[in-house]
Scaffold this motif. Sequence first.
Motif, PDB file in Angstrom:
ATOM      1  N   ILE A   1       0.735  -1.292   0.088  1.00 16.36           N
ATOM      2  CA  ILE A   1      -0.149  -0.098   0.069  1.00 16.36           C
ATOM      3  C   ILE A   1       0.846   1.287   0.003  1.00 16.36           C
ATOM      4  O   ILE A   1       1.685   1.391   0.896  1.00 16.36           O
ATOM      5  CB  ILE A   1      -0.813  -0.139   1.199  1.00 16.36           C
ATOM      6  CG1 ILE A   1      -1.774  -1.305   1.204  1.00 16.36           C
ATOM      7  CG2 ILE A   1      -1.830   1.265   1.293  1.00 16.36           C
ATOM      8  CD1 ILE A   1      -2.843  -1.379   0.106  1.00 16.36           C
ATOM      9  N   PRO A   2       0.875   2.002  -0.795  1.00 17.15           N
ATOM     10  CA  PRO A   2       1.722   3.185  -1.258  1.00 17.15           C
ATOM     11  C   PRO A   2       1.232   4.629  -0.618  1.00 17.15           C
ATOM     12  O   PRO A   2       2.026   5.612  -0.612  1.00 17.15           O
ATOM     13  CB  PRO A   2       2.089   3.256  -2.665  1.00 17.15           C
ATOM     14  CG  PRO A   2       0.700   2.779  -3.510  1.00 17.15           C
ATOM     15  CD  PRO A   2       0.226   1.785  -2.409  1.00 17.15           C
ATOM     16  N   SER A   3      -0.083   4.583  -0.588  1.00 20.40           N
ATOM     17  CA  SER A   3      -0.556   5.915  -0.333  1.00 20.40           C
ATOM     18  C   SER A   3      -1.694   5.759   0.848  1.00 20.40           C
ATOM     19  O   SER A   3      -2.084   4.616   1.421  1.00 20.40           O
ATOM     20  CB  SER A   3      -1.267   6.654  -1.418  1.00 20.40           C
ATOM     21  OG  SER A   3      -2.566   5.687  -1.632  1.00 20.40           O
ATOM     22  N   ARG A   4      -2.206   7.301   1.377  1.00 22.42           N
ATOM     23  CA  ARG A   4      -2.933   7.181   2.516  1.00 22.42           C
ATOM     24  C   ARG A   4      -4.548   6.940   2.197  1.00 22.42           C
ATOM     25  O   ARG A   4      -5.459   7.263   3.069  1.00 22.42           O
ATOM     26  CB  ARG A   4      -2.816   8.348   3.344  1.00 22.42           C
ATOM     27  CG  ARG A   4      -1.190   8.627   3.956  1.00 22.42           C
ATOM     28  CD  ARG A   4      -0.796   9.742   4.438  1.00 22.42           C
ATOM     29  NE  ARG A   4      -2.259  10.070   5.363  1.00 22.42           N
ATOM     30  CZ  ARG A   4      -2.200  11.175   5.963  1.00 22.42           C
ATOM     31  NH1 ARG A   4      -1.305  12.204   5.775  1.00 22.42           N
ATOM     32  NH2 ARG A   4      -3.246  11.476   6.875  1.00 22.42           N
ATOM     33  N   SER A   5      -4.598   6.750   0.969  1.00 20.69           N
ATOM     34  CA  SER A   5      -6.234   6.881   0.582  1.00 20.69           C
ATOM     35  C   SER A   5      -7.076   5.978   1.078  1.00 20.69           C
ATOM     36  O   SER A   5      -8.233   6.173   1.120  1.00 20.69           O
ATOM     37  CB  SER A   5      -6.278   6.541  -1.069  1.00 20.69           C
ATOM     38  OG  SER A   5      -5.732   5.621  -1.411  1.00 20.69           O
ATOM     39  N   MET A   6      -6.558   4.805   1.852  1.00 24.13           N
ATOM     40  CA  MET A   6      -7.597   3.936   2.070  1.00 24.13           C
ATOM     41  C   MET A   6      -7.346   3.946   3.841  1.00 24.13           C
ATOM     42  O   MET A   6      -7.880   2.934   4.419  1.00 24.13           O
ATOM     43  CB  MET A   6      -7.156   2.390   1.708  1.00 24.13           C
ATOM     44  CG  MET A   6      -7.482   2.007   0.393  1.00 24.13           C
ATOM     45  SD  MET A   6      -9.287   1.940   0.105  1.00 24.13           S
ATOM     46  CE  MET A   6      -9.750   0.686   1.025  1.00 24.13           C
ATOM     47  N   GLU A   7      -6.787   4.845   4.449  1.00 27.81           N
ATOM     48  CA  GLU A   7      -6.597   4.929   5.771  1.00 27.81           C
ATOM     49  C   GLU A   7      -8.229   5.165   6.444  1.00 27.81           C
ATOM     50  O   GLU A   7      -8.833   5.901   5.813  1.00 27.81           O
ATOM     51  CB  GLU A   7      -5.669   6.082   6.177  1.00 27.81           C
ATOM     52  CG  GLU A   7      -4.386   5.782   6.189  1.00 27.81           C
ATOM     53  CD  GLU A   7      -3.262   6.587   6.636  1.00 27.81           C
ATOM     54  OE1 GLU A   7      -3.791   7.819   6.897  1.00 27.81           O
ATOM     55  OE2 GLU A   7      -2.255   6.308   6.613  1.00 27.81           O
TER      56      GLU A   7
ATOM     57  N   ASP B   1      -2.252   0.830 -10.871  1.00 24.97           N
ATOM     58  CA  ASP B   1      -2.916  -0.125  -9.934  1.00 24.97           C
ATOM     59  C   ASP B   1      -3.454   0.758  -8.758  1.00 24.97           C
ATOM     60  O   ASP B   1      -2.849   1.527  -8.205  1.00 24.97           O
ATOM     61  CB  ASP B   1      -2.135  -1.091  -9.218  1.00 24.97           C
ATOM     62  CG  ASP B   1      -1.459  -2.039 -10.311  1.00 24.97           C
ATOM     63  OD1 ASP B   1      -2.441  -2.579 -11.319  1.00 24.97           O
ATOM     64  OD2 ASP B   1      -0.533  -2.729 -10.168  1.00 24.97           O
ATOM     65  N   PHE B   2      -4.634   0.548  -8.601  1.00 23.00           N
ATOM     66  CA  PHE B   2      -5.398   1.260  -7.395  1.00 23.00           C
ATOM     67  C   PHE B   2      -6.141   0.031  -6.384  1.00 23.00           C
ATOM     68  O   PHE B   2      -6.567  -0.845  -6.939  1.00 23.00           O
ATOM     69  CB  PHE B   2      -6.636   2.284  -7.856  1.00 23.00           C
ATOM     70  CG  PHE B   2      -5.968   3.627  -8.611  1.00 23.00           C
ATOM     71  CD1 PHE B   2      -5.680   4.476  -8.022  1.00 23.00           C
ATOM     72  CD2 PHE B   2      -5.738   3.103  -9.891  1.00 23.00           C
ATOM     73  CE1 PHE B   2      -5.044   5.425  -8.794  1.00 23.00           C
ATOM     74  CE2 PHE B   2      -4.887   4.216 -10.648  1.00 23.00           C
ATOM     75  CZ  PHE B   2      -4.837   5.298 -10.065  1.00 23.00           C
ATOM     76  N   VAL B   3      -6.005   0.528  -5.177  1.00 20.12           N
ATOM     77  CA  VAL B   3      -6.608  -0.259  -4.249  1.00 20.12           C
ATOM     78  C   VAL B   3      -7.981   0.468  -3.600  1.00 20.12           C
ATOM     79  O   VAL B   3      -7.757   1.439  -3.169  1.00 20.12           O
ATOM     80  CB  VAL B   3      -5.675  -0.705  -2.957  1.00 20.12           C
ATOM     81  CG1 VAL B   3      -6.582  -1.469  -1.826  1.00 20.12           C
ATOM     82  CG2 VAL B   3      -4.625  -1.440  -3.572  1.00 20.12           C
ATOM     83  N   LYS B   4      -9.095   0.291  -3.681  1.00 19.82           N
ATOM     84  CA  LYS B   4     -10.506   1.181  -3.487  1.00 19.82           C
ATOM     85  C   LYS B   4     -11.531  -0.043  -2.915  1.00 19.82           C
ATOM     86  O   LYS B   4     -11.271  -1.177  -2.991  1.00 19.82           O
ATOM     87  CB  LYS B   4     -10.914   1.662  -4.685  1.00 19.82           C
ATOM     88  CG  LYS B   4      -9.912   2.815  -5.164  1.00 19.82           C
ATOM     89  CD  LYS B   4      -9.597   3.857  -4.304  1.00 19.82           C
ATOM     90  CE  LYS B   4      -8.472   4.747  -4.709  1.00 19.82           C
ATOM     91  NZ  LYS B   4      -7.437   5.486  -3.903  1.00 19.82           N
TER      92      LYS B   4
ATOM     93  N   VAL C   1      -8.496  -4.324  -5.860  1.00 18.96           N
ATOM     94  CA  VAL C   1      -7.315  -3.981  -6.755  1.00 18.96           C
ATOM     95  C   VAL C   1      -7.566  -3.966  -8.209  1.00 18.96           C
ATOM     96  O   VAL C   1      -8.037  -5.099  -8.651  1.00 18.96           O
ATOM     97  CB  VAL C   1      -5.960  -4.612  -6.418  1.00 18.96           C
ATOM     98  CG1 VAL C   1      -4.988  -4.010  -7.140  1.00 18.96           C
ATOM     99  CG2 VAL C   1      -5.836  -4.500  -4.789  1.00 18.96           C
ATOM    100  N   PHE C   2      -7.489  -2.552  -8.848  1.00 16.66           N
ATOM    101  CA  PHE C   2      -7.874  -2.561 -10.304  1.00 16.66           C
ATOM    102  C   PHE C   2      -6.803  -1.987 -10.919  1.00 16.66           C
ATOM    103  O   PHE C   2      -6.012  -1.036 -10.555  1.00 16.66           O
ATOM    104  CB  PHE C   2      -9.361  -2.392 -10.462  1.00 16.66           C
ATOM    105  CG  PHE C   2      -9.490  -0.967  -9.931  1.00 16.66           C
ATOM    106  CD1 PHE C   2      -9.449   0.126 -10.870  1.00 16.66           C
ATOM    107  CD2 PHE C   2      -9.924  -0.801  -8.844  1.00 16.66           C
ATOM    108  CE1 PHE C   2      -9.773   1.391 -10.462  1.00 16.66           C
ATOM    109  CE2 PHE C   2      -9.994   0.699  -8.242  1.00 16.66           C
ATOM    110  CZ  PHE C   2     -10.016   1.670  -8.981  1.00 16.66           C
ATOM    111  N   ASP C   3      -6.748  -1.902 -12.247  1.00 18.53           N
ATOM    112  CA  ASP C   3      -5.883  -0.985 -13.399  1.00 18.53           C
ATOM    113  C   ASP C   3      -6.876  -0.043 -13.591  1.00 18.53           C
ATOM    114  O   ASP C   3      -7.831  -0.263 -13.992  1.00 18.53           O
ATOM    115  CB  ASP C   3      -5.338  -2.115 -14.386  1.00 18.53           C
ATOM    116  CG  ASP C   3      -4.565  -1.388 -15.456  1.00 18.53           C
ATOM    117  OD1 ASP C   3      -4.163   0.144 -14.968  1.00 18.53           O
ATOM    118  OD2 ASP C   3      -4.226  -1.858 -16.468  1.00 18.53           O
ATOM    119  N   GLY C   4      -6.393   1.304 -13.214  1.00 22.11           N
ATOM    120  CA  GLY C   4      -7.158   2.506 -13.475  1.00 22.11           C
ATOM    121  C   GLY C   4      -6.906   3.141 -14.972  1.00 22.11           C
ATOM    122  O   GLY C   4      -7.529   4.172 -15.074  1.00 22.11           O
ATOM    123  N   THR C   5      -6.064   2.557 -15.776  1.00 25.71           N
ATOM    124  CA  THR C   5      -5.813   2.855 -17.075  1.00 25.71           C
ATOM    125  C   THR C   5      -7.278   3.131 -17.631  1.00 25.71           C
ATOM    126  O   THR C   5      -8.106   2.376 -17.784  1.00 25.71           O
ATOM    127  CB  THR C   5      -5.057   2.078 -17.989  1.00 25.71           C
ATOM    128  OG1 THR C   5      -3.843   1.554 -17.310  1.00 25.71           O
ATOM    129  CG2 THR C   5      -4.717   2.584 -18.930  1.00 25.71           C
TER     130      THR C   5
END
Length: 189
Positions: A67-73, A139-142, A102-106
């Motif tokens: 997990i690289p960012s704080r978006s799912m905190e 790649d995004f985790v949402k 997790v999905f490819d956001g392209t």
Amino acid sequence: MDTEAPHTQRGHSSPVEGDERPRFAFSRSGRTVGGRPLTWRRAGVLGVVCTVFLLLFSNFVVQPFLIPSRSMEPTLQVGDRVLVNKLAYRFGEQPRRGDVVVFDGTGSFVRERPDGNPVAAVLHGAASALGLAEPSDTDFVKRVVGVGGDDVVCCDAAGRVAVNGVPLEEPYLQPGDAPSAVPFRIVVP
């Protein structure tokens, strides 16, 4: 009169009578693989086979993500590692509201793939497939808020997302965070 032969015990490594073959082969270092001494060539081949197996396994079955960012905190923290079940939706199962995916956001979150060094991209892709590097920029985790056909609106007067006219309770949001800084209305394809 005792006619039974005396019982003798023998260990697992004791040779059977008449069998003088050694049970184990040892190299000078004492390391063996399948009864044969481990050589640099065998170790290299074994390493390549294991790496290929792990890459195939992580590409098609279970893949670790960093997990690289704080978006799912507060659900997921920066630096957390998650295992993604890549078989979850392959056999007819569909994502449900509340699932973390997790999905490819392209094409949606990212307009086009960034250009770069192809060799570096392959190495980074292999490292991220093994969970050793951050996922690619696409790649995004949402969390799933709406599924196919849902009418999702942000935000109502209380600042909540509504799905099909029903406001969502989102206890996983940080206190004081808004679900979106940009108002929107979308019907999920």
